[in-house]
Design an enzyme around this catalytic site. Sequence first.
Site, PDB file in Angstrom:
ATOM      1  N   HIS A  43       0.859  -1.185   0.000  1.00  0.00           N
ATOM      2  CA  HIS A  43       0.000   0.000   0.000  1.00  0.00           C
ATOM      3  C   HIS A  43       0.896   1.235   0.000  1.00  0.00           C
ATOM      4  CE1 HIS A  43      -3.936   1.936   1.659  1.00  0.00           C
ATOM      5  NE2 HIS A  43      -3.228   2.812   0.978  1.00  0.00           N
ATOM      6  N   ARG A  45       1.968   4.969  -0.238  1.00  0.00           N
ATOM      7  CA  ARG A  45       1.309   6.261  -0.035  1.00  0.00           C
ATOM      8  C   ARG A  45       2.176   7.367  -0.617  1.00  0.00           C
ATOM      9  NH1 ARG A  45      -0.810   3.228   4.280  1.00  0.00           N
ATOM     10  NH2 ARG A  45      -3.028   3.585   4.615  1.00  0.00           N
ATOM     11  N   HIS A  50       6.387   4.094   4.102  1.00  0.00           N
ATOM     12  CA  HIS A  50       6.758   2.682   4.267  1.00  0.00           C
ATOM     13  C   HIS A  50       7.124   2.113   2.892  1.00  0.00           C
ATOM     14  CE1 HIS A  50       2.423   2.678   3.611  1.00  0.00           C
ATOM     15  NE2 HIS A  50       2.173   2.990   4.861  1.00  0.00           N
ATOM     16  N   GLU A  70      -2.622  -1.671  -3.148  1.00  0.00           N
ATOM     17  CA  GLU A  70      -3.707  -0.889  -2.567  1.00  0.00           C
ATOM     18  C   GLU A  70      -3.364   0.593  -2.612  1.00  0.00           C
ATOM     19  OE1 GLU A  70      -5.146  -3.982   0.965  1.00  0.00           O
ATOM     20  OE2 GLU A  70      -4.003  -2.168   1.471  1.00  0.00           O
ATOM     21  N   HIS A 190      -8.127  -5.634   7.528  1.00  0.00           N
ATOM     22  CA  HIS A 190      -7.922  -4.598   8.528  1.00  0.00           C
ATOM     23  C   HIS A 190      -8.213  -5.144   9.928  1.00  0.00           C
ATOM     24  CE1 HIS A 190      -6.887  -0.310   9.056  1.00  0.00           C
ATOM     25  NE2 HIS A 190      -7.442  -0.499  10.244  1.00  0.00           N
TER      26      HIS A 190
END
Length: 237
Positions: A43, A45, A50, A70, A190
Amino acid sequence: MTKLSVNINKIATLRNARGGDVPNVVEAARKIESFGAQGITVHPRPDERHIRYQDVRDLKPVLTTEFNIEGKPIQQFTNLVLEVKPAQVTLVPDAEDAITSNAGWDTIKYESYLKEVISEFQKHGIRTSIFVDADKKMIEGAAKTGTDRIELYTEQFATDFAKGKEDSAKAYAECAGLAHELGLEINAGHDLSLDNIEYFKKAVPHLAEVSIGHALISEALFMGLEKTIQQYLKFLK
């Protein structure tokens, strides 16, 4: 069997905390695959706090399982997905300053936007999934976007399960049933963990895939990565 896709964002977080390239995310992904996981999730961003965009490029040629990317479909993210062409893209309505994903799409409000984005990815042979809350109206809205799958946002389930609520998975089971009737496949993710995954798997029908990162990596600190993955696979059979 429900497939396990391991989110390796936390591996990248550990690397970035020290600088350098230890632990190496590509090596970690290879190990995770060798331990039996059926997919790798990242994922990225915009601030690359990360997983970095270059990590995504480095991972694609070496992975042997399904690659799931994602993120919020801003132009930078969309360009990356179209360049890498993973097996699946999961669209998440993240605020830029969000620590982690904290809400599903309003599939009614953003129907036309999602239709456009999903159509573009599907034209390039990329399976699409959209992150949604366990809300039947949002499931119905998702079906109208043309998406292939939904990913049920399971934070509320995890919270309720930890409190011992007997109906913690009821809304998720009902939404999964509706999604299946509407021709959608179902993913979930999640706050799923070894504490709750077996219950969730048994309670929620038609579950194609779960994406688990934070809990799995945290559990692996005590149990070891291979043993942790094997335990998840046992619960998901």
